[in-house]
Design a protein around this motif. Structure first.
Motif, PDB file in Angstrom:
ATOM      1  N   UNK A  75     -75.171  53.799  45.628  1.00 49.63           N
ATOM      2  CA  UNK A  75     -74.376  53.320  44.506  1.00 49.63           C
ATOM      3  C   UNK A  75     -74.714  54.126  43.258  1.00 49.63           C
ATOM      4  N   UNK A  76     -75.175  55.361  43.454  1.00 50.11           N
ATOM      5  CA  UNK A  76     -75.423  56.230  42.305  1.00 50.11           C
ATOM      6  C   UNK A  76     -74.078  56.542  41.657  1.00 50.11           C
ATOM      7  N   UNK A  77     -74.090  56.676  40.331  1.00 49.76           N
ATOM      8  CA  UNK A  77     -72.837  56.926  39.636  1.00 49.76           C
ATOM      9  C   UNK A  77     -72.509  58.410  39.686  1.00 49.76           C
ATOM     10  N   UNK A  78     -71.404  58.749  40.325  1.00 53.04           N
ATOM     11  CA  UNK A  78     -71.086  60.169  40.541  1.00 53.04           C
ATOM     12  C   UNK A  78     -70.817  60.914  39.244  1.00 53.04           C
ATOM     13  N   UNK A  79     -70.470  60.184  38.174  1.00 53.60           N
ATOM     14  CA  UNK A  79     -70.152  60.863  36.916  1.00 53.60           C
ATOM     15  C   UNK A  79     -71.376  61.014  36.020  1.00 53.60           C
ATOM     16  N   UNK A  80     -72.553  60.648  36.534  1.00 48.15           N
ATOM     17  CA  UNK A  80     -73.778  60.809  35.749  1.00 48.15           C
ATOM     18  C   UNK A  80     -74.769  61.668  36.544  1.00 48.15           C
TER      19      UNK A  80
ATOM     20  N   UNK B 144     -79.535  60.671  34.226  1.00 49.98           N
ATOM     21  CA  UNK B 144     -78.752  59.636  33.553  1.00 49.98           C
ATOM     22  C   UNK B 144     -78.646  58.376  34.405  1.00 49.98           C
TER      23      UNK B 144
ATOM     24  N   UNK C 235     -80.025  54.753  33.226  1.00 53.32           N
ATOM     25  CA  UNK C 235     -78.941  53.787  33.002  1.00 53.32           C
ATOM     26  C   UNK C 235     -79.442  52.366  32.720  1.00 53.32           C
TER      27      UNK C 235
ATOM     28  N   UNK D 231     -81.253  67.213  36.537  1.00 51.66           N
ATOM     29  CA  UNK D 231     -79.937  67.593  35.996  1.00 51.66           C
ATOM     30  C   UNK D 231     -78.847  67.638  37.072  1.00 51.66           C
TER      31      UNK D 231
ATOM     32  N   UNK E 160     -76.158  66.412  39.996  1.00 46.98           N
ATOM     33  CA  UNK E 160     -75.264  65.282  40.184  1.00 46.98           C
ATOM     34  C   UNK E 160     -75.484  64.698  41.576  1.00 46.98           C
TER      35      UNK E 160
ATOM     36  N   UNK F  32     -84.032  54.485  40.126  1.00 45.27           N
ATOM     37  CA  UNK F  32     -83.156  53.817  39.165  1.00 45.27           C
ATOM     38  C   UNK F  32     -83.405  52.307  39.145  1.00 45.27           C
TER      39      UNK F  32
ATOM     40  N   UNK G 185     -71.030  49.416  43.323  1.00 42.44           N
ATOM     41  CA  UNK G 185     -71.374  50.235  42.164  1.00 42.44           C
ATOM     42  C   UNK G 185     -71.382  49.378  40.903  1.00 42.44           C
TER      43      UNK G 185
ATOM     44  N   UNK H  63     -76.323  45.313  32.613  1.00 41.34           N
ATOM     45  CA  UNK H  63     -75.079  45.382  31.860  1.00 41.34           C
ATOM     46  C   UNK H  63     -74.173  44.203  32.189  1.00 41.34           C
TER      47      UNK H  63
ATOM     48  N   UNK I  30     -71.236  62.190  28.988  1.00 36.87           N
ATOM     49  CA  UNK I  30     -72.417  62.432  29.796  1.00 36.87           C
ATOM     50  C   UNK I  30     -72.294  63.676  30.663  1.00 36.87           C
ATOM     51  N   UNK I  31     -71.052  64.084  30.937  1.00 37.27           N
ATOM     52  CA  UNK I  31     -70.896  65.216  31.855  1.00 37.27           C
ATOM     53  C   UNK I  31     -71.130  66.566  31.184  1.00 37.27           C
TER      54      UNK I  31
END
Lengths: 385, 272
Positions: A113-118, A122, A126, A156, A158, A174, B171, B180, B270-271
């Motif tokens: 469940x890692x966030x692909x956009x971070x 990051x 989180x 760094x 992804x 995390x 997620x 959150x 963030x990207x």
């Protein structure tokens, strides 16, 4: 604590034991206390009066076959599911009605469940922001936890660039970074191949040792459970079947289900021939069990379980153990060892394992079982021997 | 046999098993292109700049550029949350809500316009009251927005819903467990991950709003948008008369769609 394996034969029994731990707040509280947790999906009973405690720093495994309610349990403890009834306490504080974000429970799922956009960094950072940790401090904490899981170089990167094992480790980092009271792992190793699974199992054990985090993990794999947990909670059909130390539950399983689940034994039917001293007939053999804990009446049918590991072909201790004659049905070559399936006289298939060259299929052989391999229960699941 | 041979002779990308579907699809593509080319071929026959320089054309362009973004914004602000709820929760009456969302796509726009008139027209209590305080709901730019929103909003709702539905709920659960709340989780996780589909939905809604004619004509024939002005020009001067505005509509829509997609693809902070 309900550590006595033989003492916990049913969920109600476990319930009593658990609730006595929490008569008042001054006593040493378990980190997690689950009290009479019940949940239904429509008419389907997913959890049935589940009670147990987990002490601070302990690693407890909830094991059971798929569909036994393990995931529902994790969802209820983490707050993503509101149980039909029952209570959940963390450090003695009732959290049953609280949303997940107020619970300080870290959660790792079977799939990533890692966030692909971070980035990896990051992702690990989180969970720090809601804790009110300053950005400057966050960097340091992220570095600490990435070094704990040995992924400092991937900060760094992804998630898409990580291997399966790496992404599991980032996920652990995390979940641990906000220093949760309790770390919940839902089938954390199930999606991995065998070698990676063993490696990560050792890794989780090390991380748990180093951080001292209280850990509750759910698995359908008895090896993961035996290898990682201080205590096992065996679940079947939404209820607790037994609670105890892994070795203890393995050696003297309180119910046939626990025996089957942990030891994958061969089951044979037996009949009581004489009750004092207890003598039973298994296949065509009669065995006397002088140390039996129960004396079922003559003629009653019993369930006999033979641990596979203690079975051998034409063994050297024929005079001390049980022997069954039969013919070799199948031989499976597993590389390091062979599994030999023997059909014994009453038609039951018995599986034995050996490293020596196996007999040919169809050959007449004798299966020897040591007396320690034998577990005897009544038809309703009460321990006899 | 000959087919496999020709397969071998084709460039490495050639896949004989896709030949039949490609041919079938090709027929449709040709059918799309043909009227387009035929229409554009007439460009030389009419002065474009003069056509667009008329006060009517200028006003229509201004009206369209004012109303379509407003309608799209309304559809997005109200539609994306609805899409999220529909993707995540089951509740009694959900089927009904889903049917209601599709309804504007099912009824012909002109009928949709008639329905809006019967609900908020000048002679209904709502419409009369609004007109009384100086906010006429029909025959006004607001009326145009009402018509465009009614017809175009389902596109963003349906598309965004598919986008949210494709995100693994775990997620979001992980985000909740990391401290959150539901709203922050939506902003940090759900929306960024569904960004592509949400943007696609916004683009579709905007394009539909720009081109909306049927309902707009019923609710607000005046003030005119590009499509209604095109209709007026067509009645007065035939096909050649509508060329300038039709091209303007096409150009403007493509421009805004490109802009939305650019913004939508902008990497999040963030990207980097």
């Amino acid at each position: 604590m309900t550590a006595d394996a033989n003492g916990v034969g049913s969920a109600t029994n476990a319930d009593d034991d658990a609730s006595t731990t929490h008569v008042d707040g001054d006593e040493r509280q378990g980190m997690l206390a689950v009290e009479g947790l019940t949940h239904r999906y429509g008419t389907e009973q997913a959890l049935n009066d589940v009670s147990f405690t987990v002490e601070a720093g302990e690693a407890v495994a909830v094991v059971g076959p798929s569909g036994c309610g393990k995931t529902t349990l994790v969802q209820a403890i983490s707050g993503h599911l509101s149980p039909s009834s029952g209570r959940i306490r963390l450090r003695g504080e009732k959290v049953t009605g609280q949303p997940p974000e107020q619970r300080a429970v870290g959660l790792v799922f079977q799939t990533s469940t890692l966030y692909p956009h971070m980035t990896v960094g990051e992702n690990v950072a989180y969970g720090l922001e809601p804790q009110g940790i300053e950005p400057s401090e966050r960097d340091e904490i992220v570095a600490d936890y990435l070094s704990l899981v040995d992924l400092t170089a991937q900060r760094q990167a992804y998630p898409a660039e990580l291997s399966g094992g790496q992404s599991r480790r980032v996920e652990l980092a995390r979940a641990l970074a906000p220093q949760p009271e309790l770390l919940l792992l839902d089938e954390p190793l199930s999606a991995l191949d065998r070698s990676l699974r063993l490696q990560l199992r050792a890794e989780i054990a090390r991380i748990q040792r180093e951080t001292g985090v209280t850990m509750l993990f759910v698995t359908h794999n008895q090896d993961d459970a035996m290898g990682l947990a201080d205590r096992l909670i065996v679940m079947n059909d939404g209820a607790i079947e037994a609670i105890g130390q892994p070795r203890q539950l393995y050696e003297s399983p309180p119910t046939p289900f626990v025996a089957s689940f942990l030891g994958r034994p061969t089951e044979l039917a037996a009949t009581v021939v004489d009750s004092d001293p207890l003598q039973i007939e298994i296949a065509d053999r009669r065995v006397t069990l002088p140390a039996a804990t129960r004396a079922p009446p003559t003629g009653e049918t019993l369930r006999c379980l033979l641990r596979r590991r203690m079975l051998s072909l034409a063994g050297d201790n024929e005079h001390t153990g049980l022997t069954f004659s039969g013919t070799v049905e199948r031989v499976t070559d597993l590389g390091r060892r062979y599994t030999v399936t023997v059909r014994i006289v009453d038609g039951t298939e018995v599986r034995t394992e050996q490293t020596a060259p196996p007999p040919a299929e169809g050959e007449a052989v004798t299966v020897t079982a040591s007396r320690e391999s034998l577990l005897v229960f009544t038809a309703t699941g009460k321990t006899v021997f | 046999m000959s087919r496999t041979q020709s397969g071998w002779l084709q460039p490495p990308t050639g896949r004989p098993e896709l030949l039949v579907p490609a041919l079938l699809g090709g027929v449709l593509v040709v059918y799309f292109i043909l009227p387009f080319v035929a229409f554009l071929a007439r460009v030389g026959s009419t002065p474009l700049i003069e056509g667009l320089a008329t006060p009517e054309a200028g006003q229509a362009i201004r009206h369209s550029l004012l109303t379509a973004p407003v309608s799209t914004t309304i559809a997005t602000v109200f539609g994306v949350p609805l899409a999220y709820v529909l993707a995540r929760r089951s509740f009694p009456g959900k089927r009904l809500v889903e049917a209601v969302v599709i309804l504007p796509m099912v009824v012909p726009p002109v009928v949709g316009g008639a329905m809006i008139l019967t609900a908020v027209g000048r002679f209904t209590p709502t419409g009369a009251a609004a007109a009384e305080v100086g906010i006429p709901l029909t025959g006004s730019l607001l009326g145009v927005v009402l018509a465009q929103t009614f017809v175009a909003a389902p596109f963003v709702i349906i598309t965004a819903r598919a986008g949210f539905g494709a995100i693994d709920e775990r997620l979001e659960q992980a985000s909740r467990s990391l401290g959150y709340g539901p709203l922050a989780t939506f902003w940090n996780v759900s929306l960024p991950l569904a960004r592509g589909t949400v943007v696609a939905g916004i683009v579709l809604t905007f394009a539909r709003a720009m081109g909306e004619f049927g309902a707009t004509m019923m609710v607000a024939y005046n003030p005119r948008t590009i499509p209604t002005q095109i209709w007026v020009d067509f009645i007065g001067g035939g096909i050649d008369a509508i060329l300038p505005l039709a091209l303007a509509l096409l150009g403007l829509t493509l421009l805004v769609v490109a802009a939305i997609q650019r913004v939508g693809r902008l990497p999040a902070v963030v990207e980097r």
